[in-house]
Structure formats: C-alpha cells, structure tokens
Design a protein around this motif. Structure first.
Motif, PDB file in Angstrom:
ATOM      1  N   ARG A  71       0.824  -1.210   0.000  1.00 57.38           N
ATOM      2  CA  ARG A  71       0.000   0.000   0.000  1.00 57.38           C
ATOM      3  C   ARG A  71       0.859   1.261   0.000  1.00 57.38           C
ATOM      4  N   THR A  72       1.938   1.219   0.778  1.00 64.57           N
ATOM      5  CA  THR A  72       2.837   2.377   0.838  1.00 64.57           C
ATOM      6  C   THR A  72       3.476   2.641  -0.509  1.00 64.57           C
ATOM      7  N   GLN A  73       3.970   1.583  -1.155  1.00 62.54           N
ATOM      8  CA  GLN A  73       4.595   1.741  -2.464  1.00 62.54           C
ATOM      9  C   GLN A  73       3.578   2.207  -3.504  1.00 62.54           C
ATOM     10  N   ALA A  74       2.359   1.651  -3.436  1.00 63.44           N
ATOM     11  CA  ALA A  74       1.322   2.046  -4.382  1.00 63.44           C
ATOM     12  C   ALA A  74       0.918   3.498  -4.172  1.00 63.44           C
ATOM     13  N   ALA A  75       0.859   3.927  -2.904  1.00 68.73           N
ATOM     14  CA  ALA A  75       0.513   5.320  -2.611  1.00 68.73           C
ATOM     15  C   ALA A  75       1.574   6.269  -3.158  1.00 68.73           C
ATOM     16  N   ARG A  76       2.833   5.886  -3.047  1.00 69.63           N
ATOM     17  CA  ARG A  76       3.908   6.710  -3.589  1.00 69.63           C
ATOM     18  C   ARG A  76       3.814   6.800  -5.107  1.00 69.63           C
ATOM     19  N   ALA A  77       3.486   5.670  -5.719  1.00 70.47           N
ATOM     20  CA  ALA A  77       3.347   5.658  -7.174  1.00 70.47           C
ATOM     21  C   ALA A  77       2.163   6.525  -7.607  1.00 70.47           C
ATOM     22  N   ALA A  78       1.062   6.437  -6.854  1.00 68.25           N
ATOM     23  CA  ALA A  78      -0.117   7.236  -7.178  1.00 68.25           C
ATOM     24  C   ALA A  78       0.191   8.730  -7.018  1.00 68.25           C
ATOM     25  N   ALA A 200     -14.698  18.870  -6.880  1.00 72.19           N
ATOM     26  CA  ALA A 200     -15.066  17.450  -6.865  1.00 72.19           C
ATOM     27  C   ALA A 200     -13.880  16.654  -6.336  1.00 72.19           C
ATOM     28  N   PRO A 201     -14.147  15.529  -5.668  1.00 66.00           N
ATOM     29  CA  PRO A 201     -13.066  14.715  -5.094  1.00 66.00           C
ATOM     30  C   PRO A 201     -12.313  13.906  -6.144  1.00 66.00           C
ATOM     31  N   VAL A 202     -11.035  13.673  -5.857  1.00 67.34           N
ATOM     32  CA  VAL A 202     -10.177  12.818  -6.686  1.00 67.34           C
ATOM     33  C   VAL A 202      -9.719  11.655  -5.810  1.00 67.34           C
ATOM     34  N   ARG A 203      -9.883  10.428  -6.309  1.00 66.19           N
ATOM     35  CA  ARG A 203      -9.555   9.229  -5.541  1.00 66.19           C
ATOM     36  C   ARG A 203      -8.355   8.502  -6.142  1.00 66.19           C
ATOM     37  N   ASP A 204      -7.667   7.733  -5.287  1.00 61.20           N
ATOM     38  CA  ASP A 204      -6.583   6.900  -5.781  1.00 61.20           C
ATOM     39  C   ASP A 204      -7.074   5.476  -5.992  1.00 61.20           C
ATOM     40  N   PHE A 205      -6.168   4.544  -6.218  1.00 59.62           N
ATOM     41  CA  PHE A 205      -6.509   3.160  -6.536  1.00 59.62           C
ATOM     42  C   PHE A 205      -7.343   2.482  -5.449  1.00 59.62           C
ATOM     43  N   SER A 206      -7.203   2.947  -4.210  1.00 54.16           N
ATOM     44  CA  SER A 206      -7.916   2.320  -3.096  1.00 54.16           C
ATOM     45  C   SER A 206      -9.299   2.923  -2.871  1.00 54.16           C
ATOM     46  N   GLY A 207      -9.611   4.003  -3.583  1.00 55.22           N
ATOM     47  CA  GLY A 207     -10.871   4.690  -3.375  1.00 55.22           C
ATOM     48  C   GLY A 207     -10.770   5.829  -2.380  1.00 55.22           C
ATOM     49  N   ARG A 208      -9.601   5.990  -1.771  1.00 57.59           N
ATOM     50  CA  ARG A 208      -9.393   7.068  -0.806  1.00 57.59           C
ATOM     51  C   ARG A 208      -9.305   8.403  -1.533  1.00 57.59           C
ATOM     52  N   ILE A 209      -9.932   9.435  -0.967  1.00 57.78           N
ATOM     53  CA  ILE A 209      -9.840  10.776  -1.545  1.00 57.78           C
ATOM     54  C   ILE A 209      -8.461  11.349  -1.230  1.00 57.78           C
ATOM     55  N   VAL A 210      -7.691  11.629  -2.266  1.00 58.23           N
ATOM     56  CA  VAL A 210      -6.328  12.127  -2.074  1.00 58.23           C
ATOM     57  C   VAL A 210      -6.231  13.632  -2.289  1.00 58.23           C
ATOM     58  N   SER A 241      -9.025  10.475 -11.328  1.00 52.69           N
ATOM     59  CA  SER A 241      -9.132   9.321 -10.428  1.00 52.69           C
ATOM     60  C   SER A 241      -8.831   8.029 -11.174  1.00 52.69           C
ATOM     61  N   ALA A 242      -9.363   7.904 -12.390  1.00 48.08           N
ATOM     62  CA  ALA A 242      -9.107   6.699 -13.191  1.00 48.08           C
ATOM     63  C   ALA A 242      -7.629   6.570 -13.525  1.00 48.08           C
ATOM     64  N   LEU A 243      -6.982   7.676 -13.782  1.00 53.30           N
ATOM     65  CA  LEU A 243      -5.542   7.653 -14.069  1.00 53.30           C
ATOM     66  C   LEU A 243      -4.731   7.221 -12.856  1.00 53.30           C
ATOM     67  N   LEU A 244      -5.286   7.444 -11.656  1.00 50.52           N
ATOM     68  CA  LEU A 244      -4.627   7.025 -10.430  1.00 50.52           C
ATOM     69  C   LEU A 244      -4.993   5.597 -10.027  1.00 50.52           C
ATOM     70  N   GLY A 245      -5.819   4.942 -10.857  1.00 50.62           N
ATOM     71  CA  GLY A 245      -6.147   3.537 -10.629  1.00 50.62           C
ATOM     72  C   GLY A 245      -7.490   3.274 -10.003  1.00 50.62           C
ATOM     73  N   TRP A 246      -8.322   4.304  -9.799  1.00 51.75           N
ATOM     74  CA  TRP A 246      -9.630   4.092  -9.180  1.00 51.75           C
ATOM     75  C   TRP A 246     -10.602   3.476 -10.170  1.00 51.75           C
ATOM     76  N   ARG A 247     -11.265   2.421  -9.710  1.00 48.52           N
ATOM     77  CA  ARG A 247     -12.322   1.794 -10.485  1.00 48.52           C
ATOM     78  C   ARG A 247     -13.555   1.691  -9.598  1.00 48.52           C
ATOM     79  N   PRO A 248     -14.635   2.415  -9.906  1.00 54.41           N
ATOM     80  CA  PRO A 248     -15.841   2.381  -9.054  1.00 54.41           C
ATOM     81  C   PRO A 248     -16.393   0.959  -8.898  1.00 54.41           C
TER      82      PRO A 248
END
Length: 248
Positions: A71-78, A200-210, A241-248
C-alpha cells in the motif's frame, strides 16, 4: 523466462489485482469467484503473494488484503502519477471554464493547494485555508460521516471569512449532503466575499480521496455557469481518479 513462468506470473498478478480491486479483505473463494477460476489454484497464488510480503491474511477471518508495504509503495506511485497527470487536467479546466484551477489536499484542519494553473500568475500553492469554508473543503471531506466531521472540526472556530461561511458542523454537513446529491460542491462567498468555486473529489486506486479538483473566480461571472462548470469539474476529477487507478 519460460512460457510456464510467464503464465504463472500473469496468474499471480491477476489475483493481486483482484484483491486490490475489492478494496477490502477477501477470501480465496471470493477472489476465485471474482476471477472465474479454480479455488485451489487461486489459493496457491494467494499463499505465494502472502509469502512474498505483498498480501496479509487475517488469522480469524482468513481473508486476504494488501500488505502495508504494498500500500505504501502504491501510494507513492499514485502520488507521483498525480504530479504528472495533474497539470494537463488543470489546463483543461482553465480552457473550459476560464477560471483558476487547483488540486488541493488536506493538511491538519486546512486545505492546501499542491498544484495550480492560475491565469493571473498569482500562486496559492502551500497556503492553508480552513476546511469548513475553503473552496475544496466539501470535496475533501466528501466521504465523512457526521461523527467524522465532528472530529475534524473539534475545537475549530467557525469564523465568517465570507458572508456565506457555514456557522457550524450542522450547516457544513447540510451543504456537503447537497453537494453529494448533485455530484460536485458549490462554494459561493464562503472563503471571502465575491469568490465562487466548484469542486469534486479525486480518488486513488484504493478509493481514498487524495485531493480535490476545484476552480476559483469571481461570483458575478462564474455563478451563472455553476451547473456547466460543475459537470466539467466532476468529469475531469473522475478522469484523474481513473488515471490514479480508481475503479468504481
């Protein structure tokens, strides 16, 4: 690498991505059903991923989830991708609305711009503004419950920096609920008189608002275009959000 190794790696990656897509702990049976694969094969892949430190397993529920290391590595990448993909999105906002555009994040009980595209050239990056009346505040707290809002604003004095600033948590929550209903936040005269924004909110791959994508400009010019600009901002925030890996 042999064809068998490539196939095995591909299966493992598919399982890992399936766990990530669930957004929370999932059993081997749940992942197998999601992928339409044999449960025994999926279970072996999950065990290998756990051994590699990419997944963790709850000893009680026996469900798998992403490890904190991953998760830490993915967050850094995002975060790195946000800094790359953000500026072109901001340029689109400016071209579509004629307003200044920002990406802002939460720091403490304030909102701070991390990227901007400001036609006037005046920079707001790094400046902190109170979340309760900031242009991006509602979007940044989009997912918060009433209890979470109470915690965020515990000890916060709701100073009326603008004539329309909310007077307390209840009023802020009412505006947040209305924003969720329409799909984007509208802030008019809250941070200061005559200043209008949509966000509007922007989310990362985990759905968290970044962060939040938002505009800022004079109320007299932008308020009549609120619905049009709101749809623009929501669409571009969803694309980022999609570019950061978010998929609803």
């Amino acid at each position: 690498m042999s064809a068998g190794s490539v196939k095995s790696l591909s299966r493992g990656l598919n399982v890992l991505l399936a766990v990530a897509a669930v957004g929370g702990p999932s059993t081997s049976t749940g992942i197998a059903d999601r992928l339409g694969r044999n449960r025994v094969q999926v279970s072996r892949s999950l065990q290998s991923l756990e051994a590699a430190g990419l997944l963790t397993r709850d000893p009680g529920t026996r469900a798998y989830g992403l490890s904190w290391r991953l998760r830490t590595q993915a967050a850094r990448a995002a975060r790195a991708r946000l800094l790359v993909e953000g500026p072109p999105i901001l340029r689109e906002v400016v071209e579509a609305t004629g307003a200044s555009a920002f990406l802002a994040e939460v720091r403490g009980d304030g909102s701070v711009a991390l990227l901007e595209d400001v036609p006037s050239g005046l920079s707001w990056v790094g400046r902190s503004y109170p979340l309760y009346c900031d242009d991006a505040g509602q979007a940044l707290l989009w997912d918060c419950t009433r209890e979470e809002l109470e915690a965020v604003f515990a000890g916060t004095e709701f100073i009326a920096y603008g004539p329309a600033a909310p007077s307390g948590v209840a009023e802020f929550e009412a505006r947040l609920l209305a924003a969720r209903e329409r799909g984007y936040a509208v802030v008019d005269g809250e941070s200061e008189p005559g200043v209008f924004a949509v966000a509007a909110p922007v989310r990362d791959f985990s759905g968290r608002i970044v962060c939040a994508l938002h505009t800022e400009g004079p109320s007299a010019r932008l308020a009549p275009l609120a619905d049009i600009h709101g749809q623009v901002i929501k669409g571009l925030a969803d694309r980022l959000s999609a570019l950061l890996g978010w998929r609803p």
